[in-house]
Scaffold this motif. Sequence first.
Motif, PDB file in Angstrom:
ATOM      1  N   ARG A 293      63.104  21.662  47.458  1.00  0.00           N
ATOM      2  CA  ARG A 293      64.515  21.345  47.666  1.00  0.00           C
ATOM      3  C   ARG A 293      64.675  19.866  48.028  1.00  0.00           C
ATOM      4  O   ARG A 293      65.394  19.131  47.367  1.00  0.00           O
ATOM      5  N   TYR A 294      64.000  19.449  49.098  1.00  0.00           N
ATOM      6  CA  TYR A 294      64.112  18.077  49.577  1.00  0.00           C
ATOM      7  C   TYR A 294      63.030  17.194  48.953  1.00  0.00           C
ATOM      8  O   TYR A 294      61.928  17.646  48.654  1.00  0.00           O
ATOM      9  N   LEU A 295      63.357  15.920  48.788  1.00  0.00           N
ATOM     10  CA  LEU A 295      62.391  14.906  48.405  1.00  0.00           C
ATOM     11  C   LEU A 295      62.259  13.927  49.559  1.00  0.00           C
ATOM     12  O   LEU A 295      63.279  13.509  50.145  1.00  0.00           O
ATOM     13  N   PHE A 296      61.019  13.573  49.887  1.00  0.00           N
ATOM     14  CA  PHE A 296      60.736  12.639  50.968  1.00  0.00           C
ATOM     15  C   PHE A 296      60.027  11.431  50.358  1.00  0.00           C
ATOM     16  O   PHE A 296      58.865  11.511  49.959  1.00  0.00           O
ATOM     17  N   ALA A 297      60.744  10.321  50.246  1.00  0.00           N
ATOM     18  CA  ALA A 297      60.228   9.107  49.610  1.00  0.00           C
ATOM     19  C   ALA A 297      59.778   8.143  50.702  1.00  0.00           C
ATOM     20  O   ALA A 297      60.580   7.745  51.555  1.00  0.00           O
ATOM     21  N   ALA A 298      58.494   7.771  50.677  1.00  0.00           N
ATOM     22  CA  ALA A 298      57.925   6.961  51.753  1.00  0.00           C
ATOM     23  C   ALA A 298      57.520   5.581  51.277  1.00  0.00           C
ATOM     24  O   ALA A 298      57.032   5.406  50.160  1.00  0.00           O
ATOM     25  N   ASP A 299      57.720   4.587  52.159  1.00  0.00           N
ATOM     26  CA  ASP A 299      57.138   3.263  51.973  1.00  0.00           C
ATOM     27  C   ASP A 299      56.492   2.859  53.291  1.00  0.00           C
ATOM     28  O   ASP A 299      56.255   3.700  54.163  1.00  0.00           O
ATOM     29  N   GLU A 300      56.182   1.588  53.467  1.00  0.00           N
ATOM     30  CA  GLU A 300      55.444   1.136  54.654  1.00  0.00           C
ATOM     31  C   GLU A 300      56.259   1.201  55.945  1.00  0.00           C
ATOM     32  O   GLU A 300      55.700   1.085  57.028  1.00  0.00           O
ATOM     33  N   SER A 301      57.577   1.395  55.829  1.00  0.00           N
ATOM     34  CA  SER A 301      58.397   1.332  57.045  1.00  0.00           C
ATOM     35  C   SER A 301      59.226   2.576  57.306  1.00  0.00           C
ATOM     36  O   SER A 301      60.054   2.583  58.213  1.00  0.00           O
ATOM     37  N   GLY A 302      59.030   3.632  56.522  1.00  0.00           N
ATOM     38  CA  GLY A 302      59.788   4.843  56.801  1.00  0.00           C
ATOM     39  C   GLY A 302      59.849   5.790  55.634  1.00  0.00           C
ATOM     40  O   GLY A 302      59.171   5.619  54.615  1.00  0.00           O
ATOM     41  N   VAL A 303      60.688   6.800  55.809  1.00  0.00           N
ATOM     42  CA  VAL A 303      60.837   7.872  54.822  1.00  0.00           C
ATOM     43  C   VAL A 303      62.321   8.105  54.563  1.00  0.00           C
ATOM     44  O   VAL A 303      63.103   8.259  55.511  1.00  0.00           O
ATOM     45  N   SER A 304      62.708   8.127  53.290  1.00  0.00           N
ATOM     46  CA  SER A 304      64.068   8.496  52.903  1.00  0.00           C
ATOM     47  C   SER A 304      64.073   9.969  52.500  1.00  0.00           C
ATOM     48  O   SER A 304      63.135  10.437  51.845  1.00  0.00           O
TER      49      SER A 304
ATOM     50  N   ASP B 243      68.354  15.515  49.476  1.00  0.00           N
ATOM     51  CA  ASP B 243      68.603  16.944  49.306  1.00  0.00           C
ATOM     52  C   ASP B 243      69.049  17.171  47.866  1.00  0.00           C
ATOM     53  O   ASP B 243      70.122  16.728  47.464  1.00  0.00           O
ATOM     54  N   SER B 244      68.218  17.855  47.074  1.00  0.00           N
ATOM     55  CA  SER B 244      68.571  18.122  45.676  1.00  0.00           C
ATOM     56  C   SER B 244      69.730  19.095  45.554  1.00  0.00           C
ATOM     57  O   SER B 244      70.353  19.202  44.491  1.00  0.00           O
ATOM     58  N   GLY B 245      69.999  19.862  46.624  1.00  0.00           N
ATOM     59  CA  GLY B 245      71.116  20.803  46.622  1.00  0.00           C
ATOM     60  C   GLY B 245      70.825  22.134  45.961  1.00  0.00           C
ATOM     61  O   GLY B 245      71.732  22.964  45.845  1.00  0.00           O
ATOM     62  N   VAL B 246      69.579  22.381  45.551  1.00  0.00           N
ATOM     63  CA  VAL B 246      69.226  23.662  44.931  1.00  0.00           C
ATOM     64  C   VAL B 246      67.966  24.199  45.603  1.00  0.00           C
ATOM     65  O   VAL B 246      67.031  23.450  45.872  1.00  0.00           O
ATOM     66  N   TRP B 247      67.971  25.513  45.875  1.00  0.00           N
ATOM     67  CA  TRP B 247      66.809  26.099  46.544  1.00  0.00           C
ATOM     68  C   TRP B 247      66.767  27.608  46.334  1.00  0.00           C
ATOM     69  O   TRP B 247      67.733  28.230  45.906  1.00  0.00           O
TER      70      TRP B 247
ATOM     71  N   ASP C 169      62.972  32.977  49.878  1.00  0.00           N
ATOM     72  CA  ASP C 169      61.970  34.029  49.685  1.00  0.00           C
ATOM     73  C   ASP C 169      62.188  35.116  50.732  1.00  0.00           C
ATOM     74  O   ASP C 169      61.947  34.909  51.918  1.00  0.00           O
ATOM     75  N   HIS C 170      62.650  36.282  50.273  1.00  0.00           N
ATOM     76  CA  HIS C 170      62.908  37.386  51.183  1.00  0.00           C
ATOM     77  C   HIS C 170      61.843  38.465  51.045  1.00  0.00           C
ATOM     78  O   HIS C 170      62.092  39.660  51.226  1.00  0.00           O
ATOM     79  N   VAL C 171      60.628  38.056  50.699  1.00  0.00           N
ATOM     80  CA  VAL C 171      59.414  38.866  50.580  1.00  0.00           C
ATOM     81  C   VAL C 171      59.435  39.761  49.353  1.00  0.00           C
ATOM     82  O   VAL C 171      58.603  39.633  48.466  1.00  0.00           O
ATOM     83  N   ASP C 172      60.393  40.698  49.279  1.00  0.00           N
ATOM     84  CA  ASP C 172      60.408  41.610  48.134  1.00  0.00           C
ATOM     85  C   ASP C 172      61.436  41.209  47.075  1.00  0.00           C
ATOM     86  O   ASP C 172      61.532  41.842  46.028  1.00  0.00           O
ATOM     87  N   HIS C 173      62.205  40.156  47.349  1.00  0.00           N
ATOM     88  CA  HIS C 173      63.137  39.616  46.364  1.00  0.00           C
ATOM     89  C   HIS C 173      63.528  38.204  46.785  1.00  0.00           C
ATOM     90  O   HIS C 173      63.089  37.722  47.828  1.00  0.00           O
ATOM     91  N   PHE C 174      64.305  37.547  45.960  1.00  0.00           N
ATOM     92  CA  PHE C 174      64.683  36.161  46.212  1.00  0.00           C
ATOM     93  C   PHE C 174      66.199  36.005  46.142  1.00  0.00           C
ATOM     94  O   PHE C 174      66.881  36.769  45.463  1.00  0.00           O
ATOM     95  N   HIS C 175      66.701  34.965  46.828  1.00  0.00           N
ATOM     96  CA  HIS C 175      68.092  34.552  46.718  1.00  0.00           C
ATOM     97  C   HIS C 175      68.116  33.092  46.279  1.00  0.00           C
ATOM     98  O   HIS C 175      67.289  32.285  46.719  1.00  0.00           O
ATOM     99  N   TYR C 176      69.084  32.746  45.424  1.00  0.00           N
ATOM    100  CA  TYR C 176      69.148  31.416  44.828  1.00  0.00           C
ATOM    101  C   TYR C 176      70.474  30.756  45.191  1.00  0.00           C
ATOM    102  O   TYR C 176      71.525  31.399  45.146  1.00  0.00           O
TER     103      TYR C 176
END
Length: 407
Positions: free
Chosen positions: A95-106, A109-113, A116-123
């Motif tokens: 879902r999330y992307l964490f973009a890193a350089d020498e001074s931090g992380v941006s 949120d892709s907005g889609v996920w 996992d509810h073990v026996d089924h999924f929700h989207y």
Amino acid sequence: MPHPASPRRLAPLGALLLVALAGCAAPASPAGDMPTDPSPDTHGEIAGAAELAEPAVGLTSIDGEGHVSHLDLLEETTADLGAVRAPLTMHSDGRYLFAADESGVSVVDSGVWTWDHVDHFHYYRAEARILGDVEGEGIATVATSNSSTTGGTGLFFPGSGEAVLLDTEALSTGEIVETFRLQTVPGAGLVVPAGSFAAVAAGGEVTLHATDGTAVGEAAACTDPAGTITTRVGAVIGCQDSALLITVADEQPVVERIPYPVGATAPRATAFANREGRPTVAAVAEGVGVWMLDTRERSWTLLPTAEPVVQVTAVDDKDANLLALTADGRMLVLDGGTGALRAASAPLVSASLAQGQPVSLIADQQRAYLSGSAEGRMWELDFADGARIAREFTPERTPLFVAETGR
């Protein structure tokens, strides 16, 4: 998901199609495998999100200048999500992307996920957005869980030795909240979420912490920590002589050591990859083959390969498919039990590998996704059908890092 038989090129930038269909998926997880993260009965829903009948699968990418794009694989439309710091590394939890350089992380949120509810999924689909930055010294290592709405996300800054745990539920509502920032020893390190706890690997040991940073339990030795992944069984930390598996039992964290086989001389695993949530993960044994770590059985297996591989990921499906990337840019489909070759693609990302550019190899249950920045392309491959190219995309912005999101 539709999968055209012939390669297709990506249309110019277009608007994302937003849909709002409700539904549950059929059972897809074996009984007895429980999520590592806390599972309140929210089904992963957050305010303002639309529940969908199928996963809104996409490829979210960041180019060398930090521009973020999202390709909707169902509609074959692309949206520009904005810009972040020019990334030197990137990590994603689906879902999330964490973009890193020498001074931090941006944080993006892709907005889609998928929940996992073990026996089924929700989207779900919500608004995609740039969430902001977490400052730190040195290129951070990032560790995520299999939940994008609960638990924590770990960042370790090697320049300062600061160990940071973010509140993932807060990320899901658009906020960046640090639940702790601990000072440790500068150098290699990891902050790994495990249920409602987090493990901090630094200074030759792994310590366990509550989400407020309070130490719990006993420390475990871990020389030269490198590589982490969360499976359906628990969270893995790679150490020089073993892997540590962290689970939660009776509301307390439990650490188990999985040593390499007696007499093993192959290079250790330093990075793990698999189809998200599956119990078996793969890692390169440099110059020798592939390490397979079965977190359910607590065991390692070394699979020698006919030629060196530079990147691997375990599909861990009923056919035990294992995907590997060769130094000349071919994707191999291997037998995850024996290492035998089943199929191979053409050399698709040879230029990127020759130039030392990042290459992304991602597997889900049905397809593999491969990208190379030197080639300026992304491919969807059917690994179960002779590594056939199902679709080919030429995005308007050349992707440096790519993540499959929504799955």
